[in-house]
Design a protein around this motif. Structure first.
Motif, PDB file in Angstrom:
ATOM      1  N   GLY A 156      -5.002   3.456   6.240  1.00 11.99           N
ATOM      2  CA  GLY A 156      -4.332   3.757   4.975  1.00 11.99           C
ATOM      3  C   GLY A 156      -3.138   4.664   5.165  1.00 11.99           C
TER       4      GLY A 156
ATOM      5  N   MET B 124     -11.073   6.024  -2.588  1.00 11.44           N
ATOM      6  CA  MET B 124     -11.391   4.762  -1.925  1.00 11.44           C
ATOM      7  C   MET B 124     -11.893   5.096  -0.529  1.00 11.44           C
ATOM      8  SD  MET B 124      -7.620   3.141  -1.410  1.00 11.44           S
ATOM      9  CE  MET B 124      -6.621   3.593  -0.005  1.00 11.44           C
TER      10      MET B 124
ATOM     11  N   VAL C 189     -15.536  -1.530   1.795  1.00  6.32           N
ATOM     12  CA  VAL C 189     -14.401  -0.822   1.213  1.00  6.32           C
ATOM     13  C   VAL C 189     -14.443  -0.968  -0.307  1.00  6.32           C
ATOM     14  CG1 VAL C 189     -11.887  -0.682   1.072  1.00  6.32           C
ATOM     15  CG2 VAL C 189     -12.994  -1.057   3.288  1.00  6.32           C
TER      16      VAL C 189
ATOM     17  N   TYR D  46      -5.868  -0.776  -0.539  1.00  3.33           N
ATOM     18  CA  TYR D  46      -7.157  -1.129  -1.128  1.00  3.33           C
ATOM     19  C   TYR D  46      -7.249  -2.641  -1.368  1.00  3.33           C
ATOM     20  CZ  TYR D  46     -11.088  -1.566  -4.248  1.00  3.33           C
ATOM     21  OH  TYR D  46     -12.262  -1.965  -4.818  1.00  3.33           O
ATOM     22  N   ASP D  47      -6.211  -3.201  -1.964  1.00  6.08           N
ATOM     23  CA  ASP D  47      -6.215  -4.646  -2.233  1.00  6.08           C
ATOM     24  C   ASP D  47      -6.408  -5.452  -0.959  1.00  6.08           C
ATOM     25  OD1 ASP D  47      -5.903  -4.289  -4.955  1.00  6.08           O
ATOM     26  OD2 ASP D  47      -3.732  -4.644  -4.923  1.00  6.08           O
TER      27      ASP D  47
ATOM     28  N   TRP E  20      -7.936  -4.428   1.894  1.00  2.00           N
ATOM     29  CA  TRP E  20      -9.189  -4.155   2.596  1.00  2.00           C
ATOM     30  C   TRP E  20     -10.426  -4.223   1.712  1.00  2.00           C
ATOM     31  CZ3 TRP E  20      -9.730  -3.499   7.815  1.00  2.00           C
ATOM     32  CH2 TRP E  20      -8.536  -3.432   8.543  1.00  2.00           C
ATOM     33  N   LYS E  21     -10.270  -4.355   0.402  1.00  2.00           N
ATOM     34  CA  LYS E  21     -11.378  -4.372  -0.555  1.00  2.00           C
ATOM     35  C   LYS E  21     -12.481  -5.325  -0.099  1.00  2.00           C
ATOM     36  CE  LYS E  21     -12.150  -5.912  -5.291  1.00  2.00           C
ATOM     37  NZ  LYS E  21     -11.465  -6.372  -6.497  1.00  2.00           N
TER      38      LYS E  21
ATOM     39  N   VAL F 267     -13.934   1.552  -4.283  1.00  2.00           N
ATOM     40  CA  VAL F 267     -13.496   2.759  -4.984  1.00  2.00           C
ATOM     41  C   VAL F 267     -14.732   3.373  -5.627  1.00  2.00           C
ATOM     42  CG1 VAL F 267     -12.140   3.648  -6.915  1.00  2.00           C
ATOM     43  CG2 VAL F 267     -11.148   1.947  -5.379  1.00  2.00           C
TER      44      VAL F 267
ATOM     45  N   ALA G 162     -10.554  -1.152  -8.888  1.00  2.00           N
ATOM     46  CA  ALA G 162      -9.851   0.128  -8.837  1.00  2.00           C
ATOM     47  C   ALA G 162      -9.137   0.400 -10.148  1.00  2.00           C
ATOM     48  CB  ALA G 162      -8.843   0.113  -7.693  1.00  2.00           C
TER      49      ALA G 162
END
Length: 171
Positions: A85, A140, A148, A58-59, A61-62, A150, A41
């Motif tokens: 989110g 994202m 998941v 994001y971190d 669920w990445k 970006v 990201a």
């Protein structure tokens, strides 16, 4: 705390498990080419300093794989990812399906897009996809092919499938 979960996290997870509606109206067959995806990201430098922020979401669920109707780390679909989110960042529960999400808020142009706006795509005749705009022409989402990630709005696939951007107000 239960094994590292706060009572809020446990309740939140429990509520998601109770939901049985499929989130995105897409299927495993609608795997899109995503050659220009962003590996790490590159969040916009003007990202609001919210705690937690979408960067945190994001971190966390990445790389989680895509699963139609999924709501957990074992598999999640696009609308569940958006719902999680927004719950994490804004402490607001959004509807579970893409069809319901697209009725929320106000439509804004791409040029007016802001951090946290919802980005919608028409990925097939009746297939819809949603993600969260994070600035710098990026969003994202839970990709059917890569989980998941970006992605960029100017990626040829997403550019062609782009439908609309909606801003959710919390007044």
């Amino acid at each position: 705390m239960l094994n590292g979960f706060s009572s809020f996290s446990f309740l939140f997870l429990f509520l998601f498990l109770l939901q049985s509606l499929a989130g995105c109206s897409s299927s495993q067959q609608s795997v899109a080419p995503q050659a220009a995806e962003v590996g790490v990201a590159s969040f916009h430098p003007n990202t609001p300093k919210l705690q937690p922020s979408f960067v945190n979401v994001y971190d966390e669920w990445k790389g989680t794989p895509y699963r139609l109707g999924g709501t957990t780390k074992r598999g999640i679909d696009c609308s569940a990812f958006v719902q999680i989110g927004y719950s994490s960042v804004y402490q607001t529960m959004l509807p579970r399906t893409t069809g319901e999400l697209v009725k929320m808020g106000q439509m804004v142009s791409k040029k007016q897009a802001q951090y946290g706006d919802l980005v919608f795509f028409k990925t097939g005749y009746r297939l819809r996809h949603v993600g969260i705009y994070i600035g710098n022409d990026e969003f994202m989402h839970a990709s059917t092919s890569k989980g998941v990630i970006v992605s960029r709005l100017d990626n040829p696939y997403w550019k062609q499938a782009f439908w609309q951007i909606r801003r959710i107000s919390f007044n």
